[in-house]
Design a protein around this motif. Sequence first.
Motif, PDB file in Angstrom:
ATOM      1  N   PRO A 154       0.825  -1.116   0.106  1.00  0.00           N
ATOM      2  CA  PRO A 154      -0.103  -0.105   0.166  1.00  0.00           C
ATOM      3  C   PRO A 154       0.803   1.252   0.109  1.00  0.00           C
ATOM      4  CG  PRO A 154       0.079  -1.052   2.228  1.00  0.00           C
ATOM      5  CD  PRO A 154       0.665  -1.921   1.220  1.00  0.00           C
ATOM      6  N   ASP A 155       0.359   2.262  -0.547  1.00  0.00           N
ATOM      7  CA  ASP A 155       0.978   3.506  -0.573  1.00  0.00           C
ATOM      8  C   ASP A 155       0.342   4.364   0.636  1.00  0.00           C
ATOM      9  OD1 ASP A 155       2.311   5.894  -1.171  1.00  0.00           O
ATOM     10  OD2 ASP A 155       0.842   6.321  -2.770  1.00  0.00           O
ATOM     11  N   ILE A 156       1.316   4.376   1.524  1.00  0.00           N
ATOM     12  CA  ILE A 156       0.620   4.872   2.853  1.00  0.00           C
ATOM     13  C   ILE A 156       0.976   6.357   2.932  1.00  0.00           C
ATOM     14  CG2 ILE A 156       0.904   4.859   5.447  1.00  0.00           C
ATOM     15  CD1 ILE A 156      -0.177   2.391   4.425  1.00  0.00           C
ATOM     16  N   ARG A 157      -0.014   7.116   3.565  1.00  0.00           N
ATOM     17  CA  ARG A 157       0.055   8.494   3.906  1.00  0.00           C
ATOM     18  C   ARG A 157      -0.326   8.840   5.393  1.00  0.00           C
ATOM     19  NH1 ARG A 157       2.732   7.974  -0.132  1.00  0.00           N
ATOM     20  NH2 ARG A 157       2.703   9.334  -1.838  1.00  0.00           N
ATOM     21  N   ILE A 158       0.417   9.273   5.920  1.00  0.00           N
ATOM     22  CA  ILE A 158      -0.028   9.713   7.476  1.00  0.00           C
ATOM     23  C   ILE A 158      -0.536  11.075   7.411  1.00  0.00           C
ATOM     24  CG2 ILE A 158       0.839   9.818   9.862  1.00  0.00           C
ATOM     25  CD1 ILE A 158       1.023   6.980   8.691  1.00  0.00           C
ATOM     26  N   VAL A 159      -1.707  11.124   7.899  1.00  0.00           N
ATOM     27  CA  VAL A 159      -2.497  12.384   7.978  1.00  0.00           C
ATOM     28  C   VAL A 159      -2.963  12.519   9.209  1.00  0.00           C
ATOM     29  CG1 VAL A 159      -2.987  12.283   5.677  1.00  0.00           C
ATOM     30  CG2 VAL A 159      -4.520  11.266   7.209  1.00  0.00           C
ATOM     31  N   ASP A 160      -3.426  13.830   9.756  1.00  0.00           N
ATOM     32  CA  ASP A 160      -4.351  14.281  11.055  1.00  0.00           C
ATOM     33  C   ASP A 160      -5.630  14.502  10.309  1.00  0.00           C
ATOM     34  OD1 ASP A 160      -1.740  14.007  12.453  1.00  0.00           O
ATOM     35  OD2 ASP A 160      -1.262  16.256  12.131  1.00  0.00           O
TER      36      ASP A 160
END
Length: 940
Positions: free
Chosen positions: A675-681
């Motif tokens: 997976p193309d992980i992105r960390i967001v709030d």
Amino acid sequence: MSDPMFEQLISCVEGGHVEQATDALLALSESERRALAPRLKAYRPDRPAFPQYEDSGPSLDLREVHDRYQRSWRRHETLERNREDVLRIAGAACLPRAADVVTWLRSDRFWRTPSLAAVAALTRVVSAPGRPAPASVARPLADRLRPAQVDRHWPMVSGLLTAAGLAPPPTEAVVRGWIREIGRVDVTERLRAHPHTALLLPHVFRIPRVAAELREEWPPALARLVTDGHYPRAVLLADVLLRLRIGDRPGAVRVVVRVHRSLAPTTAEYAEHRQEYLGMLSSPHVTVADSALVALRAADDAGRLPADAISEAAYAVLPRPEKKLVRTTLGWLDAVLRRTPDPHVFAALTAGIGNESVDLAERTLTLAARHLPTFGAEGRAMVRDAADALDGDLRRQAYALLDGPHVGTAAAAAAVDVDRTAAHPAPPPIPAPIPPPAPIPPPALIPLPLPAPMPVPIPRPVPIPRPVLIPRPVLIPRPVLIPPPAPMPPPIASVAELAAAGASLLRNRADPLVFERFVAALPVFVRADRAAVSAALTPLLPEWTDSVVLMMRSAVTGVCRGYALNEYERNPAHLSHLTARRAVELAEQLAGEPPAALLATPATVDGHVDPVRVLDLVAAAEAAGTRPGPYDLTQALLRLPRVVEPRVAEAAARLRSPAGRALARWLAGGGLADPDIRIVDVPQQRCRHGNRFDEAYLPCGCGPTRAYRRTATFPLLTHPDLTLPPELLSRPPEHADGFHYVLSAVPWPLAAPSHRELVAAHLQPLLAGASDGSVRSDRGALLPSLARASGPLGPAFALCLAYGLTLGRPAERLAAADAFVITAARADLGGADVGALVGHELAALHDAGLLVLRRVAEALTGALRAGAAAEVWAAARALVPAALTASAGGPDLLALASAAASAVGAHETIPDLEDVALRGGRTRLVTEAGRLARTLAARP
């Protein structure tokens, strides 16, 4: 045929008439009472109707409805208790043997505590002519009483013992019952009046855990009891000290400490029991060690404590982490050394130089410097021996204290050797000297202790220079490489073992290995002998149904009824959804011709399947004209290792069945993409699974406590051969709070052991909820399993570790530290720096107000001790700016950073760190900032 006597007895039972039943039974002869025993044993009373709330209607007051319900409830409970009382009395009056009476009175048909009237009636019927002797009933009841039964059985046991004239046996259950009988009112008077106080009171402190029964009224009552002379003071004090020295659970220890304080021992008693107090100094309970320290110091102030006892106390306390205890002990040792310069006491003082708390070690070093001139070369040798185990800034301070040359030079090593020789003269050399050891290359200098004098006189070798810092490329502490995963336990070999595994599975769904072994064996044994499987599993089937129960019921009956996944199984964004679908699929297969074997059965405990076995099973199914279940095939594909031998892929390419072509495509295309992980709030969503009344929202216990949450997201993954819902192959930001109704996430890493980031992305919201207080669970315990999974090390797993390091429960933080160390020890991560990734997420969580620095420092300290020094330094370095401005936990994090920087030989300049270090003052933040700045400024 009706029996008027039995009918009369049953009428008394159903009405709860204790006195009437007792009088009727005592009016019968012994033979008439015994004739009622068979029917009495077979009798099962009907339960009275449970009280219900009345329909209030629009005009009735809700409080009045509640009060009516409470009155109905009390009447119901009174009737139930009276019914049980009558049955107890009837059994004691009718059963022929003492053993039968004991078994009847202890049976699980009685759940309520008998009333005092019932206990009196029971003693009357047991003492009736022709009945077994009261002692033959009372003694077995008392001996077989268990702590969990005290509330129900102790009044009856106590009454029967009194009627029989027997002393109670001093067991844990009896002592607990006696304490509850004394109660909390007029404790001193009740203790004086009770005939067995002298027998049972010593065992309150001699039996573990019993002292927790004592309430706050007991300590002063016991003090008054010994003051009045009704109990020997020496015996009570000895028992109290014995319990404090042996130790106990915190609740029991707190009570015993209060009893000790209430007794207010004298100085003479302190001195008399000094060995007990010395043993108490090692207690894990701070209050116990503090009481012992006060007692020993009082004895020393009175001149009643020898020097060896003072030394022993120092050795016990100075390595402890409690700062108040250590500071108090240092002040005591300072006074002792000023009064009598004893070298043994000074040697004990140096034990504090190795305290894990750097500020306590510095305080000890300062005190040692104050008294060092008194002890000369011998004292210098003691300090130097203690300083050999130090590193970094603390070691430099120790050698600076000894007024030696700069550490790491040949002159410093020579000075060390001179001092050691003065304190411990070496014997003269022999004529044939042993050659000196080979020189050590300068880049890899190792701090070696000088050889101690040996029985055979030999010349000293040439002193080896002693460096302060270890060159990072050579001797950085590293964790031990993790071993390969263990193979699965052997398959279930019998129907009896299958039933045992099924019973274990029904009790606890959190063990995925039990589930996998059970589902692998179930179709095999159903194909072999469904009747035997049915006989073994039928007694286990509960009334409720879920996917596992459905599977077992299908194996038993051969019929699979329609079933909708329950609230714990239906969430398509949870990996437990796949497990439930597999169970339902197998239930449907068991209703017909079960498969010969399942593709997804793991070969190792981490969840990976054997590719050769999967290939053989798919080929066999193709030859037999059968098709594996789609969820079984999906699970098998997700469990394939990331690297498979080419011959397996070549053989799969020759298959023509749908399952064979799916296996071939998976192997040829490399499986599911990462997976193309992105960390967001994302903003927290208000939980909506609370109840609603009159359109008003009632929040539940899992409501979020933070306004925002940091979460992992990734777009939808696709693969034509996976039978999975899209919610399981994607993680949009709006799913950040989708964590309700999760029984256990422990099986999740085994569902996709080759896709660590995929599992971590779905697991991360659960850990986020546990870290911010939204939920209470043991979800951090599965991080080590996730660390052992395969796949790239990415931001989702790093975020899981970051959340794990700040979880509220120490056991969960320990598991997160273990996962950190396991990841650092892996050699298959392609050079990924777990420390830098986790440090980045920790800093982001701190900026979002989601991090507790003290917890993180504690967890990473354990990882540092395990050898992951470089990774810990990278993570701690990312948090240094946050620690410099933190209101709490900052000094702990800086102390960790100093230790890690010293271990790896880090050298850099951090401007904000220098500013705080030069701020001045004596706060711990300034002290730790200065220590870290000196460590980073020092060169090897």
